[in-house]
Design a protein around this motif. Structure first.
Motif, PDB file in Angstrom:
ATOM      1  N   GLU A 227     105.624  -0.289  32.963  1.00  0.00           N
ATOM      2  CA  GLU A 227     105.315   0.166  34.195  1.00  0.00           C
ATOM      3  C   GLU A 227     106.491   1.215  34.881  1.00  0.00           C
ATOM      4  O   GLU A 227     107.484   1.279  34.194  1.00  0.00           O
ATOM      5  N   GLY A 228     105.988   2.034  35.690  1.00  0.00           N
ATOM      6  CA  GLY A 228     106.909   2.735  36.576  1.00  0.00           C
ATOM      7  C   GLY A 228     107.230   3.842  35.853  1.00  0.00           C
ATOM      8  O   GLY A 228     106.731   4.309  34.767  1.00  0.00           O
ATOM      9  N   GLU A 229     108.444   4.709  36.503  1.00  0.00           N
ATOM     10  CA  GLU A 229     108.792   5.708  36.037  1.00  0.00           C
ATOM     11  C   GLU A 229     109.575   5.762  34.601  1.00  0.00           C
ATOM     12  O   GLU A 229     109.360   6.445  33.657  1.00  0.00           O
ATOM     13  N   ALA A 230     109.981   4.597  34.504  1.00  0.00           N
ATOM     14  CA  ALA A 230     110.783   4.265  33.140  1.00  0.00           C
ATOM     15  C   ALA A 230     109.746   4.270  31.909  1.00  0.00           C
ATOM     16  O   ALA A 230     109.691   4.925  31.016  1.00  0.00           O
ATOM     17  N   GLY A 231     108.684   3.828  32.311  1.00  0.00           N
ATOM     18  CA  GLY A 231     107.445   3.901  31.429  1.00  0.00           C
ATOM     19  C   GLY A 231     107.115   5.329  30.857  1.00  0.00           C
ATOM     20  O   GLY A 231     106.776   5.765  29.916  1.00  0.00           O
ATOM     21  N   ASP A 232     106.826   6.069  32.247  1.00  0.00           N
ATOM     22  CA  ASP A 232     106.275   7.467  32.043  1.00  0.00           C
ATOM     23  C   ASP A 232     107.329   8.180  31.151  1.00  0.00           C
ATOM     24  O   ASP A 232     107.189   8.932  30.305  1.00  0.00           O
ATOM     25  N   TYR A 233     108.489   7.981  31.490  1.00  0.00           N
ATOM     26  CA  TYR A 233     109.639   8.774  30.790  1.00  0.00           C
ATOM     27  C   TYR A 233     109.615   8.255  29.222  1.00  0.00           C
ATOM     28  O   TYR A 233     109.856   9.363  28.523  1.00  0.00           O
ATOM     29  N   LEU A 234     109.506   7.011  28.780  1.00  0.00           N
ATOM     30  CA  LEU A 234     109.848   6.651  27.623  1.00  0.00           C
ATOM     31  C   LEU A 234     108.671   7.179  26.913  1.00  0.00           C
ATOM     32  O   LEU A 234     108.818   7.387  25.742  1.00  0.00           O
ATOM     33  N   ARG A 235     107.371   7.261  27.433  1.00  0.00           N
ATOM     34  CA  ARG A 235     106.493   7.764  26.749  1.00  0.00           C
ATOM     35  C   ARG A 235     106.586   9.380  26.188  1.00  0.00           C
ATOM     36  O   ARG A 235     105.988   9.849  25.244  1.00  0.00           O
TER      37      ARG A 235
END
Ligand code: ATP
Ligand code: MG
Length: 415
Positions: A227-235
């Protein structure tokens, strides 16, 4: 006899040649990725490291006062030094800067296999860009370096420090308490992390959830659930890594790295053949320039433990063959000794690696010496042959001998 200090090594010629060979492979990879080499002093003012390196490293620093009473330390790593250099000298240059370095570091540790008090790091930093493609560029360089060395088995693991930070925040842990806890989690020292968490009022249930997260390791199938920004970034990061052809990456939520200054993506490369000391590379994105008196600048960097990765190559039984001389020049007698050095010089100028007899050996002994150097040819200089501007060339493998004119000698030996 005076011994060298504990935890240090001498490098004999064979080993040194091997090290230089691998070093130059790594430099080549850096060049192909358009990173440029920098060098900083071996010692720095102690304050550079005390505030900026992780608590583990600070305990390991070699510090002393110089004759002027200044607090000086041998560098335990190079990231802080390169960032100091950036703030001092390079902050007006166009960004991003893509820099690499190779040099020794000093840490007062308990010496063991793959762990020394003087060791070498080969590292890189991208300064002044903060996005997923920058992190991918750094990871791609690290992976290309490991591949170029020929290491067969290694694991690349990527994490994001934001995931555990978000979790800790949601459990009521203050930001300034996180570094110590994250460091324990990084080393999977759960029994040491537990009292720290309990002291900050974290419930048993939250604690177990946190510990479970640190054990989450898998492929990109884990990505959608983050979840969250970290998830978007990792994707985003994984898409760039895929474009770079890097697909054997593991997502590891528990990879956080101990240092305070990491801000987002963190990554490690392990060589399983090394056993306990298996980490050969560590890195991530960070901000450090503000702590050093500069503007806020984001960076991504990593350091490869050069000694350790060479040890891994050895464990994998990756052969390295030292180079032998192309030729060994010897004289049949005292009458032509001086002349034999003229022949050797000629061949060296033609670009060949040529050894000579410095012991004034008799012919048969000199031939044995030539064989022991592994030289491909012996060039035998004798009075009779010299009279026709020729020498005898002996192929040391086949034993075949030929008369060759001095004029053609260089090109003869080269093919
Ligand atoms: P470790 O957990 O093994 O102590 P670290 O987290 O202290 O490693 P870093 O500070 O990230 O290591 O340094 C980068 C790399 O340098 C490590 O991955 C390792 O390969 C190498 N390294 C660190 N300390 C030593 C040492 N004392 N001797 C040899 N290599 C080392
Ligand atoms: Mg360490």
């Amino acid at each position: 006899m005076i011994q060298r200090p504990r935890g240090t090594r001498d490098f004999l010629p064979e080993e040194m040649e091997r090290r230089r060979h691998y070093e130059s492979l790594l430099r080549g990879v850096c060049r192909s990725h358009c990173f440029r080499e920098v060098a900083t002093p071996i010692f720095e003012n102690t304050e550079l490291f005390t505030a900026k390196s992780g608590p583990n490293i600070v305990d390991e620093i070699y510090s002393f006062q110089d004759k002027g009473g200044r607090d000086i330390s041998l560098r335990p790593e190079l990231t802080a030094a390169v960032m100091r250099m950036f703030v001092n000298e390079m902050s007006n240059l166009p960004r991003p800067l893509k820099l690499f370095y190779f040099g020794q570091c000093f840490r007062y540790e308990r010496p063991q296999s793959g762990r020394y008090r003087e060791f070498f790091q080969f590292g890189a930093e991208i300064i002044g860009a903060a996005n997923a493609e920058t992190d991918a560029e750094a990871i791609a360089l690290a992976a290309a370096m490991v591949r170029a060395l020929g290491l067969r088995e290694y694991h690349l693991r990527v994490g994001h420090i934001g995931i555990l930070r978000d979790k800790l925040r949601s459990m009521g842990v203050a930001d300034h308490d996180m570094a110590e806890i994250l460091q324990k989690l990084d080393k999977k020292s759960y029994d040491e992390a537990e009292p720290l968490l309990l002291a900050r009022g974290v419930s048993d249930k939250d604690k177990e959830e946190l510990f479970a997260m640190t054990r989450m390791v898998g492929g990109k199938e884990l990505l959608p659930a983050i979840e969250g920004e970290a998830g978007d970034y990792l994707r985003e990061l994984f898409a760039f890594l895929d474009a770079y052809g890097i697909r054997d990456v593991q997502l590891d939520i528990g990879t956080v790295r101990g240092l305070d200054y990491y801000t987002g993506v963190v990554f490690e490369i392990e060589a399983p053949c090394l056993g306990a000391e298996k980490q050969v590379c560590g890195g991530g994105s960070y901000t450090l320039s503000e702590m050093l008196g500069g503007d806020a600048v984001f960076s991504t960097g990593f350091a490869i433990g050069f000694d350790r990765i060479l040890l891994a190559l050895e464990r994998e039984e990756q052969a390295f063959v030292n180079r032998s001389p192309d030729a060994f020049v010897l004289a049949t007698g005292e009458d032509v000794r001086v002349e034999s050095f003229r022949v050797a010089s000629l061949l060296r100028e033609a670009g060949l690696a040529v050894d000579v007899d410095l012991m004034r050996r008799k012919m048969s002994k000199a031939m044995k010496a030539a064989a022991s150097t592994g030289a491909r040819y012996a060039v035998i200089v004798g009075a009779k042959e010299l009279a026709t501007d020729s020498v005898t060339v002996r192929d040391m493998q086949s034993g075949e001998q030929k008369l060759v004119s001095i004029e053609e000698l260089g090109s003869h030996l080269m093919d």
